[in-house]
Design a protein around this motif. Structure first.
Motif, PDB file in Angstrom:
ATOM      1  N   TYR A 134      -1.276  54.607  39.753  1.00  0.00           N
ATOM      2  CA  TYR A 134      -2.186  54.992  38.666  1.00  0.00           C
ATOM      3  C   TYR A 134      -1.806  56.320  38.011  1.00  0.00           C
ATOM      4  O   TYR A 134      -2.638  57.222  37.845  1.00  0.00           O
ATOM      5  CB  TYR A 134      -3.647  54.963  39.177  1.00  0.00           C
ATOM      6  CG  TYR A 134      -3.921  53.621  39.803  1.00  0.00           C
ATOM      7  CD1 TYR A 134      -3.950  52.492  38.991  1.00  0.00           C
ATOM      8  CD2 TYR A 134      -4.022  53.466  41.173  1.00  0.00           C
ATOM      9  CE1 TYR A 134      -4.092  51.235  39.550  1.00  0.00           C
ATOM     10  CE2 TYR A 134      -4.170  52.206  41.733  1.00  0.00           C
ATOM     11  CZ  TYR A 134      -4.205  51.098  40.912  1.00  0.00           C
ATOM     12  OH  TYR A 134      -4.323  49.854  41.468  1.00  0.00           O
ATOM     13  N   TYR A 167      11.655  57.239  41.620  1.00  0.00           N
ATOM     14  CA  TYR A 167      10.660  56.168  41.746  1.00  0.00           C
ATOM     15  C   TYR A 167      10.815  55.449  43.094  1.00  0.00           C
ATOM     16  O   TYR A 167      11.850  54.860  43.366  1.00  0.00           O
ATOM     17  CB  TYR A 167      10.827  55.192  40.566  1.00  0.00           C
ATOM     18  CG  TYR A 167      10.137  53.860  40.742  1.00  0.00           C
ATOM     19  CD1 TYR A 167       8.761  53.776  40.877  1.00  0.00           C
ATOM     20  CD2 TYR A 167      10.870  52.681  40.779  1.00  0.00           C
ATOM     21  CE1 TYR A 167       8.135  52.553  41.044  1.00  0.00           C
ATOM     22  CE2 TYR A 167      10.257  51.451  40.934  1.00  0.00           C
ATOM     23  CZ  TYR A 167       8.892  51.400  41.076  1.00  0.00           C
ATOM     24  OH  TYR A 167       8.278  50.183  41.255  1.00  0.00           O
ATOM     25  N   ASN A 243       9.518  47.570  41.132  1.00  0.00           N
ATOM     26  CA  ASN A 243       9.593  47.075  39.763  1.00  0.00           C
ATOM     27  C   ASN A 243      11.002  47.338  39.237  1.00  0.00           C
ATOM     28  O   ASN A 243      11.468  48.479  39.269  1.00  0.00           O
ATOM     29  CB  ASN A 243       8.551  47.766  38.893  1.00  0.00           C
ATOM     30  CG  ASN A 243       7.148  47.237  39.164  1.00  0.00           C
ATOM     31  OD1 ASN A 243       6.973  46.087  39.562  1.00  0.00           O
ATOM     32  ND2 ASN A 243       6.149  48.079  38.973  1.00  0.00           N
ATOM     33  N   ASP A 281       4.900  35.948  38.987  1.00  0.00           N
ATOM     34  CA  ASP A 281       3.733  35.172  38.569  1.00  0.00           C
ATOM     35  C   ASP A 281       4.161  34.087  37.586  1.00  0.00           C
ATOM     36  O   ASP A 281       3.705  32.926  37.666  1.00  0.00           O
ATOM     37  CB  ASP A 281       2.724  36.135  37.907  1.00  0.00           C
ATOM     38  CG  ASP A 281       1.306  35.616  37.994  1.00  0.00           C
ATOM     39  OD1 ASP A 281       1.117  34.497  38.504  1.00  0.00           O
ATOM     40  OD2 ASP A 281       0.393  36.323  37.535  1.00  0.00           O
ATOM     41  N   HIS A 299      -2.251  38.730  43.633  1.00  0.00           N
ATOM     42  CA  HIS A 299      -1.134  39.584  43.205  1.00  0.00           C
ATOM     43  C   HIS A 299       0.196  39.023  43.693  1.00  0.00           C
ATOM     44  O   HIS A 299       0.421  38.916  44.899  1.00  0.00           O
ATOM     45  CB  HIS A 299      -1.341  41.009  43.734  1.00  0.00           C
ATOM     46  CG  HIS A 299      -0.684  42.042  42.871  1.00  0.00           C
ATOM     47  ND1 HIS A 299       0.674  42.084  42.699  1.00  0.00           N
ATOM     48  CD2 HIS A 299      -1.194  43.045  42.127  1.00  0.00           C
ATOM     49  CE1 HIS A 299       0.969  43.079  41.877  1.00  0.00           C
ATOM     50  NE2 HIS A 299      -0.151  43.678  41.511  1.00  0.00           N
ATOM     51  N   ALA A 300       1.047  38.679  42.733  1.00  0.00           N
ATOM     52  CA  ALA A 300       2.289  37.984  43.067  1.00  0.00           C
ATOM     53  C   ALA A 300       3.325  38.870  43.765  1.00  0.00           C
ATOM     54  O   ALA A 300       4.339  38.377  44.252  1.00  0.00           O
ATOM     55  CB  ALA A 300       2.892  37.382  41.789  1.00  0.00           C
TER      56      ALA A 300
END
Ligand code: EPU
Length: 340
Positions: A134, A167, A243, A281, A299-300
């Motif tokens: 977030y 990240y 990601n 998804d 949640h995939a």
């Protein structure tokens, strides 16, 4: 064993099931709880003498155990927190539960970590993958970490720069960081409240543009709970894959076929991040089951152990998922979870 440090007990043939959030069984040949950092040199000497590999365990919430562990598992159970009212600095031991720590900081008026509420795991594991959620990443608040360097047999302090944060990445995940065990973390928090509502989904879920710390904290908890399963009820390790970051050109090509594919900016020019959850998804992975290993209904990106899954079941499912993304989108997913 008993040296200068607190009494140390080493157990044999310990099932790690209670110590990993997937809740899979894997037998550790040897196992010790560390409650005093001064026990670490002793334990590494013991492992060296007996030619045992060493695995350091925090909350076990970012770990998939596929096999038994043939060496010594050291669980970091160091606890304690110190708050400096004037400067906003907080020193916290590595074995503290992350969420309980975030909650304690907020209650004491030390702000910044509210967006990172409800992330499973321990304080010591947080810098390893530079936890983030977030709109906030741990590195924004981290000042230094104390480590035991098992290669050099010494305790050292590393600055934020030394940690090479990126990240979901840090020095501790790379060759140069092997053998470094985080024993304590120092954070610079803010004594003034300034909410970070940069993340769109968070803004959307808040009823106000100026939330109190408690409102922000509660909203983050509510969003997480609505999408991510509670590991105490359903074994999981949060997002299983990172990601992926792809080039702008590749993204443009993909958009021709998948016009709804979302993207997020990254610092590097010419690159974009796309949500792994969206790719999975789109391929229908949500809710799919392979024996007792499954993809979460909501949640995939989250693999779950519905009860009796083995580490191998979950691993094979993850492999199938990443192969399908590679085949359909030409994108190689990288696991965020550590696979052993
Ligand atoms: N989406 C789907 N299908 C799904 C789930 C999500 O299409 O089943 C789409 C959403 O609609 C959205 C996008 O994917 O457009 C992103 O989803 P979400 O907001 O849930 O975030 P995420 O990218 O999946 C990341 C982190 C989470 C973190 C959230 C919030 C990674 C790998 N994961 O998830 O971190 O909580 O953002 O900041 O970066 C973790 O690391 O374990 C973790 C849970």
């Amino acid at each position: 064993m008993c040296g200068g440090a607190k009494y140390l007990e080493i157990q044999q043939e310990v099932d790690l099931k209670p110590y990993n959030s997937f809740g899979v069984s894997a037998i550790a040949a040897e196992f010790a709880d560390v409650t005093d950092a001064a026990q670490l040199p002793e334990l590494f000497a013991y492992a060296g003498h007996n030619h045992l590999p060493v695995l350091i365990l925090g909350g076990g919430s970012n770990l998939l155990l596929v096999n038994d562990y043939p060496g010594l598992v050291i669980r970091i159970a160091l606890t304690g927190m110190e708050f400096d009212e004037g400067s906003g600095k907080v020193q916290v031991k590595a074995g503290e539960n992350w969420h309980a720590f975030v909650s304690e900081c907020m209650n004491k008026g030390f702000h910044g970590l509210e967006n990172l509420a409800l992330i499973p795991g321990t304080v010591g594991a947080a810098p390893v993958q530079n936890i983030g959620a977030y709109g906030v990443e741990l590195e924004q608040f981290l000042e230094s970490v104390q480590v035991y360097d098992s290669g050099q047999d010494e305790f050292r302090v590393l600055s934020r720069d030394d940690c090479d944060f990126a990240y979901r990445d840090s020095l501790f995940k790379h060759e140069a960081g092997q053998g470094l065990i985080i024993t304590e973390v120092t954070l610079q928090l803010s004594r003034q409240w300034q909410p970070n509502t940069s993340y769109q989904a968070l803004q959307d879920a808040l009823d106000t543009a100026e939330p109190t710390p408690q409102q922000l904290f509660d909203t983050v908890c509510a969003i997480r709970s609505s999408k991510l399963p509670d590991p105490a009820r359903l074994g999981n390790a949060g997002s299983f894959f990172k990601n992926p970051v792809i080039s702008n050109d590749k993204y443009k090509k993909l958009l021709e076929e998948f016009p709804d594919l979302p993207s997020y900016p990254v610092a590097e020019e010419g690159l974009l991040k796309v949500p792994a959850a969206w790719l999975l998804d789109a391929l229908g992975w949500k809710g799919r089951q392979r024996g007792a290993a499954a993809v979460h209904e909501q949640h995939a990106l989250v693999l779950v152990n519905t009860g009796s899954a083995s580490g191998e079941d979950l691993y094979l499912l993850a492999q199938e998922m990443s192969t399908s993304v590679l085949t359909r989108f030409g994108i190689a997913l990288q696991p965020e979870v550590r696979i052993l």
